[in-house]
Design a protein around this motif. Structure first.
Motif, PDB file in Angstrom:
ATOM      1  N   LYS A 132       0.923  -1.353   0.417  1.00  0.00           N
ATOM      2  CA  LYS A 132      -0.096  -0.033   0.351  1.00  0.00           C
ATOM      3  C   LYS A 132       0.863   1.599  -0.254  1.00  0.00           C
ATOM      4  O   LYS A 132       2.103   1.089   0.500  1.00  0.00           O
ATOM      5  CB  LYS A 132      -0.916   0.071   1.121  1.00  0.00           C
ATOM      6  N   ARG A 159      -1.210  14.668  -6.824  1.00  0.00           N
ATOM      7  CA  ARG A 159      -2.665  14.046  -6.682  1.00  0.00           C
ATOM      8  C   ARG A 159      -2.300  13.506  -8.420  1.00  0.00           C
ATOM      9  O   ARG A 159      -2.971  12.498  -7.589  1.00  0.00           O
ATOM     10  CB  ARG A 159      -3.130  14.956  -7.145  1.00  0.00           C
ATOM     11  N   GLU A 163      -3.148   8.999  -8.762  1.00  0.00           N
ATOM     12  CA  GLU A 163      -4.262   8.774  -9.210  1.00  0.00           C
ATOM     13  C   GLU A 163      -4.129   8.346 -10.834  1.00  0.00           C
ATOM     14  O   GLU A 163      -4.405   6.963 -10.680  1.00  0.00           O
ATOM     15  CB  GLU A 163      -5.544   9.939 -10.236  1.00  0.00           C
ATOM     16  N   ARG A 166      -1.664   4.515  -9.839  1.00  0.00           N
ATOM     17  CA  ARG A 166      -3.390   3.722  -9.099  1.00  0.00           C
ATOM     18  C   ARG A 166      -3.975   2.726 -10.274  1.00  0.00           C
ATOM     19  O   ARG A 166      -4.328   1.461 -10.070  1.00  0.00           O
ATOM     20  CB  ARG A 166      -4.209   4.382  -8.510  1.00  0.00           C
ATOM     21  N   ASN A 167      -4.250   3.476 -11.446  1.00  0.00           N
ATOM     22  CA  ASN A 167      -4.750   2.759 -12.898  1.00  0.00           C
ATOM     23  C   ASN A 167      -4.034   1.845 -13.070  1.00  0.00           C
ATOM     24  O   ASN A 167      -3.814   1.045 -13.586  1.00  0.00           O
ATOM     25  CB  ASN A 167      -5.277   3.737 -13.385  1.00  0.00           C
ATOM     26  N   LYS A 170      -3.581  -1.491 -11.221  1.00  0.00           N
ATOM     27  CA  LYS A 170      -5.139  -1.521 -10.930  1.00  0.00           C
ATOM     28  C   LYS A 170      -5.605  -3.329 -10.693  1.00  0.00           C
ATOM     29  O   LYS A 170      -6.283  -4.331 -10.599  1.00  0.00           O
ATOM     30  CB  LYS A 170      -6.809  -1.444 -11.225  1.00  0.00           C
ATOM     31  N   THR A 175      -2.288  -0.850  -4.259  1.00  0.00           N
ATOM     32  CA  THR A 175      -3.198   0.064  -3.988  1.00  0.00           C
ATOM     33  C   THR A 175      -2.279   1.127  -3.822  1.00  0.00           C
ATOM     34  O   THR A 175      -1.424   1.438  -2.729  1.00  0.00           O
ATOM     35  CB  THR A 175      -4.399  -0.054  -2.399  1.00  0.00           C
ATOM     36  N   THR A 177      -3.270   5.427  -2.665  1.00  0.00           N
ATOM     37  CA  THR A 177      -4.182   6.394  -2.245  1.00  0.00           C
ATOM     38  C   THR A 177      -3.438   7.374  -1.540  1.00  0.00           C
ATOM     39  O   THR A 177      -2.252   7.837  -1.396  1.00  0.00           O
ATOM     40  CB  THR A 177      -4.614   5.713  -0.318  1.00  0.00           C
ATOM     41  N   LYS A 222      -8.715   3.092  -0.754  1.00  0.00           N
ATOM     42  CA  LYS A 222      -9.297   4.352  -1.651  1.00  0.00           C
ATOM     43  C   LYS A 222      -8.800   4.804  -2.292  1.00  0.00           C
ATOM     44  O   LYS A 222      -7.171   4.612  -1.558  1.00  0.00           O
ATOM     45  CB  LYS A 222     -10.016   5.061  -0.357  1.00  0.00           C
ATOM     46  N   ASP A 223      -9.622   5.685  -3.377  1.00  0.00           N
ATOM     47  CA  ASP A 223      -8.259   5.954  -4.831  1.00  0.00           C
ATOM     48  C   ASP A 223      -7.396   7.647  -3.619  1.00  0.00           C
ATOM     49  O   ASP A 223      -6.433   8.057  -3.838  1.00  0.00           O
ATOM     50  CB  ASP A 223      -8.713   5.888  -5.516  1.00  0.00           C
ATOM     51  N   LYS A 224      -8.650   7.840  -3.142  1.00  0.00           N
ATOM     52  CA  LYS A 224      -7.850   9.252  -2.309  1.00  0.00           C
ATOM     53  C   LYS A 224      -9.030   9.632  -0.909  1.00  0.00           C
ATOM     54  O   LYS A 224      -9.920   8.887  -0.946  1.00  0.00           O
ATOM     55  CB  LYS A 224      -7.959  10.796  -3.226  1.00  0.00           C
TER      56      LYS A 224
END
Length: 401
Positions: A132, A159, A163, A166-167, A170, A175, A177, A222-224
């Protein structure tokens, strides 16, 4: 070797980083905390060890490539279950006057160092198909940041870096966050030479609350996360506004000397409180009532014109007072501004709906360029001034065809 999970936290000697480390320590993790000041690291480690965690420290200037490599080397192949890339600095002031070397170091620490450490640790996580990563960005990443132009740029980078990463990951067991705090009670503003700004002495969030929100989001994959309800509203409104309007909002918080200025309702500084202006009501209200829930959602249509829809549920016996206050504010602003009323008020028993809608983007821009939102910000405080007025707030962002 310990069988406890292992976390690495940069910037772990104070502020949000120390509180993140505390979350890990009290939830069964061993730790490596890294920062530049060895004395502060040693004090933090002693504090954290009281929870039973094994805590190692690494003192280094993580704006330097060799220092980041050295930090990674101290792991000696130990699997990292959680990486918190939290180290960062800021600097306020006009770009033409701020110190270039400090800004270059900021880019090296906030961006280059974050990328380097993430890549080094991530490779092993992907091999193990587990891990993580938490990247500390900022709510500043939702808007342009005058007088913090470089700092804001680094937080925007973090930011979208998070993101995007994360993609990419996936389909793996890793993960990513992104933590996006707002004003937080740390040494940041003093170190960034921003105590003469409106943001400097403003009320701030408890770093322990911010860190718990980040830890919980990280554990949940979670993503953010934007900690606290008032900041969720602020971030949603910032995303709704045109960039130039959001930039003007931030200027009002970060401009040198702004701490001693009063809000001028004839200027559009306050437009960021709302795409309709009543969103400003939330800013004052959430500051007073941080425990209230905020439920954010959204729908999309074919148009670029957007609207903000707010639902308030008054406490029993307060319905008439809330309705009178809200209607009085809207009527007063309509009268003084003398523009078309793009916002309105509906009541169903104890529930009140404040809504706006624009037939097109041009109408929305015209409304925002006026002083209606500033007046609403100035005069809506009374609605939530009493802690007994409001039971619930719902905020819905929509696009209208």
């Amino acid at each position: 070797m310990s069988t406890r999970p292992f976390a690495v936290v940069t910037g772990g000697s104070n502020g949000i980083g120390l509180e993140l480390a505390r979350q890990f320590a009290t939830n069964g993790y061993d730790l490596l905390i890294a920062a530049e000041d060895r004395v502060h690291l040693e004090e933090a480690a002693r504090d954290l060890r009281s929870s039973g965690a094994t805590v190692d420290i690494h003192a280094a200037d993580l704006s330097r490539e060799d220092a980041v490599a050295g930090l990674h080397g101290t792991l000696r192949g130990r699997a990292v279950d959680a990486l918190c890339v939290n180290a960062g600095i800021g600097l306020g002031g006009p770009f033409l006057e701020t110190d270039l070397q400090t800004e270059l170091k900021m880019v090296d620490l906030n961006v280059r160092g974050a990328v380097q450490l993430t890549k080094l640790v991530l490779k092993d996580m992907v091999v193990r198909d587990a891990g993580k990563i938490l990247l500390t960005s900022s709510i500043a990443g939702t808007m342009p940041d005058p007088f913090e132009a470089i700092y804001g740029g680094t937080k925007v980078f973090l930011r979208w870096f998070g993101e995007a990463l994360r993609n990419e990951l996936k389909d793996s067991g890793v993960t990513v966050t992104v933590l996006m705090p707002s004003l937080t009670e740390t040494n940041f503003f003093k170190r960034a030479d921003m105590m003469d700004t409106r943001a400097g002495p403003a009320p701030k969030d408890d770093p322990a609350i911010v860190a718990k929100a980040g830890f919980d989001a990280l554990m949940a994959g979670k993503d953010k996360v934007i900690p606290t309800a008032k900041n969720k509203v602020m971030g949603a409104i910032a995303d709704l506004l045109p960039d130039r309007a959001a930039a003007q909002i931030h200027r009002g918080l970060s401009e040198p000397g702004s701490a001693d200025r009063k809000l001028d309702p004839t200027k559009p500084l306050a437009i960021g409180a709302a795409a309709l202006g009543v969103g400003a009501l939330l800013f004052a209200g959430w500051r007073r009532r941080p425990h209230l829930p905020a439920h954010l959602g959204g729908t999309s249509g074919s148009s670029t014109a957007k609207a903000l829809h707010i639902t308030l549920k008054a406490r029993a016996g307060k319905e008439a007072e809330v309705e009178s206050l809200l209607q009085g504010i809207l009527d007063e602003v309509r009268h003084e501004v003398g523009t078309r009323p793009w916002f309105g008020l509906r009541r169903t028993e104890s529930t009140f709906e404040i809504f706006e809608t624009f037939p097109n983007e041009a109408a929305r821009e015209a409304h925002l360029s006026g002083k209606g939102a500033a007046l609403l910000m100035e005069r809506s405080n009374a609605v939530l001034a009493s802690p007994a007025n409001i039971d619930r707030l719902d905020v819905l962002l929509t696009k209208h065809a």
